[in-house]
Design an enzyme around this catalytic site. Structure first.
Site, mmCIF file in Angstrom:
data_model
loop_
_atom_site.group_PDB
_atom_site.id
_atom_site.type_symbol
_atom_site.label_atom_id
_atom_site.label_comp_id
_atom_site.label_asym_id
_atom_site.label_seq_id
_atom_site.Cartn_x
_atom_site.Cartn_y
_atom_site.Cartn_z
ATOM 1 N N ARG A 81 18.065 -29.276 36.403
ATOM 2 C CA ARG A 81 19.376 -29.727 36.852
ATOM 3 C C ARG A 81 20.378 -28.591 36.911
ATOM 4 O O ARG A 81 20.301 -27.640 36.125
ATOM 5 C CB ARG A 81 19.942 -30.789 35.910
ATOM 6 C CG ARG A 81 19.179 -32.111 35.993
ATOM 7 C CD ARG A 81 19.753 -33.119 35.052
ATOM 8 N NE ARG A 81 20.099 -32.493 33.807
ATOM 9 C CZ ARG A 81 21.104 -32.881 33.033
ATOM 10 N NH1 ARG A 81 21.865 -33.882 33.385
ATOM 11 N NH2 ARG A 81 21.347 -32.272 31.905
ATOM 12 N N SER A 142 14.785 -24.614 27.553
ATOM 13 C CA SER A 142 14.224 -25.292 26.381
ATOM 14 C C SER A 142 12.779 -24.910 26.101
ATOM 15 O O SER A 142 11.862 -25.741 26.173
ATOM 16 C CB SER A 142 14.371 -26.792 26.549
ATOM 17 O OG SER A 142 15.717 -27.062 26.821
ATOM 18 N N ASP A 195 17.778 -26.696 24.144
ATOM 19 C CA ASP A 195 18.313 -28.062 24.314
ATOM 20 C C ASP A 195 18.765 -28.694 22.991
ATOM 21 O O ASP A 195 19.706 -29.485 22.960
ATOM 22 C CB ASP A 195 17.320 -28.986 25.047
ATOM 23 C CG ASP A 195 15.913 -28.961 24.469
ATOM 24 O OD1 ASP A 195 15.651 -28.204 23.516
ATOM 25 O OD2 ASP A 195 15.049 -29.703 24.981
#
Ligand code: GLC
Length: 446
Positions: A81, A142, A195
């Site tokens: 994203r 992440s 994350d």
């Protein structure tokens, strides 16, 4: 006399016994995690430690007063994203777009992967008429990274199906900067974060008691605020605040064999077919990337032994990874008497013809795999809670497994009651940690 149908149920429950973790063992697993944490934090023991306990260089939780506009990138779960995040005195405005990451990109070359990321950022900026804006960027990456500062993170190893070449051992912030230069995309400073850190930061923005960040998604990991005096490898200044967020990278718990007594033949099999064999063994018993495959392997064994589906499988069920973890969440949510949702999944997605008893078997298998995963994650979490020495605290949490599995939350709460009875623990779902949290870290860095 038991009917043959009931005998089959019984035989499957015997297979499931290998997944049972007793109270005593669970308590012991908590202690083992604590031991691994101490090893990771220690100067002389870190090199051999599997749970690496990386300092993130994020020294303080947000005050709620942060302001400004930031870009954020989120890579490491099921989607990639790009986000535009506006922070204004406790309020957050976000615009985001999801871009697919093709398997070829996950397993191709690093240059292809980072060029794609830069392309997406360029497209996103153009769509928001921000092409010439040079905003700071928070990069939620992440994967297991050793940070050298907020703006520098070296990839130690890939996980979760990624294996792009030429990235391990490199500074991912630099790789991103180079790709943006190649693609003529303007970026300001780049802060890299995990994350778990983003999740903790985003909850701490609104809750002063949030000290732990937990991800239960495609992978699993946790971070928490640690006192500098306990971080023997700390190489930064010793000024206030005398604490730092530690990215535990706890997925690797068990990689030294310390969980061998809880691992089953199914866990060994899942590890064998994974891209990172021998590594991240705790993650492989808990997270979304793997739970479905454990269920599939148990069902395949039950079918092979003619305990289920009349001994008749399907090509679909024989294919590795065909039982997705989202099916477990759907089966566990299925409260209809006849198991209508479960039947539909088995028929439509796995091309099986279930009897009423088969449906019960599949439900039992999904429940057993979920219960064990929740127990194991709770044991790890209990160790972290003890390490923080706080009695009241909020665990910031995110990830598809936690969000979509109907029972994980309550299973964890009841396990924690038993594992850390003195503590008052609350879970808070992070509102988009990878976006808001990334912006908050970028704000600190800028
Ligand atoms: C994997 C990564 C870790 C990440 C976790 C959850 O374990 O190594 O960095 O936090 O997945 O996404």
């Amino acid at each position: 006399m038991v009917s043959s149908m009931d005998a089959n149920l019984l035989r499957v429950s015997q297979i499931l016994e290998s997944l049972f973790v007793s109270k005593e063992t669970l308590n012991d697993v908590k202690g083992r995690m604590r031991k691994e944490m101490v090893k990771g934090l220690g100067k002389s023991t870190n090199a051999d430690a599997k749970v690496k306990m990386f300092p993130t260089y994020v020294r303080s939780l947000p005050s709620g007063q942060e302001r400004g506009s930031y870009f954020a990138l989120d890579l490491g779960g099921s989607n990639f994203r790009v986000l535009l995040v506006e922070l204004e005195d406790g309020k957050v405005n976000m615009k985001s777009k999801v871009y697919a990451i093709a398997k070829e990109l996950m397993t191709g070359t690093g240059v292809q992967l980072f060029d794609y990321i830069a392309d997406c950022l360029r497209e996103f900026k153009a769509e928001h008429c921000l092409s010439d804006q040079n905003l700071p960027l928070g990069f939620t990456f992440s994967f297991k990274c050793q940070q050298k500062g907020l703006a520098s993170a070296t990839l130690v190893s890939w996980a979760k199906g990624f294996s792009a070449q030429g990235v391990v051992g490199e500074d991912v912030s630099l790789l991103l900067k180079e790709a943006c230069d190649r693609k003529k995309v303007l970026v300001d400073s780049i802060a890299v974060l995990n994350d778990t850190t983003g999740t903790l930061m985003s909850c701490a923005y609104n809750d002063q008691n949030a000290f732990i960040g937990l991800i239960l998604g495609t992978g699993t990991n946790a971070c928490y605020m640690e006192k500098l005096q306990n971080v023997e490898l700390w190489d930064g200044d010793l000024n206030d605040p005398k604490e730092v967020i530690i990215n535990m990278e706890w997925g690797a718990f068990g990689d030294n064999g310390c969980l061998n007594d809880v691992r089953t033949e199914f866990d060994v099999h899942v590890d064998d077919v994974s891209l990172n064999k021998g590594r991240e063994l705790y993650e492989k018993m808990i997270s979304g990337m793997y739970l479905g495959e454990i269920v599939r392997l148990i069902l395949a064994k039950a079918i092979e032994n003619k305990f289920a589906f009349n001994g008749k499988g399907s090509d679909k069920l024989s294919a590795t990874w065909s039982f997705e973890t989202k099916f477990i969440s759907e089966v566990e949510s299925d409260e209809s008497e006849a198991g209508d949702t479960t039947r539909k999944i088995l028929e439509d997605n796995l091309h099986l013809k279930p009897s009423a008893r088969d449906i019960k078997i599949v439900k039992d298998v999904c429940a057993a795999v979920s219960i064990r995963a929740a127990k194991l994650v709770s044991a790890g979490l209990a160790a972290v809670i003890e390490q923080t020495e706080r009695k009241n605290l909020t665990v910031a949490i995110d990830g598809s497994l936690y969000k979509f599995h109907p029972k994980f939350h309550s299973l964890m709460l009841s396990n924690l009651e038993q594992l850390v009875p003195e503590s008052n623990v609350k879970f808070m779902l992070s509102e988009d940690g990878s976006g808001k949290g990334a912006a908050l870290v970028a704000a600190t860095c800028h």
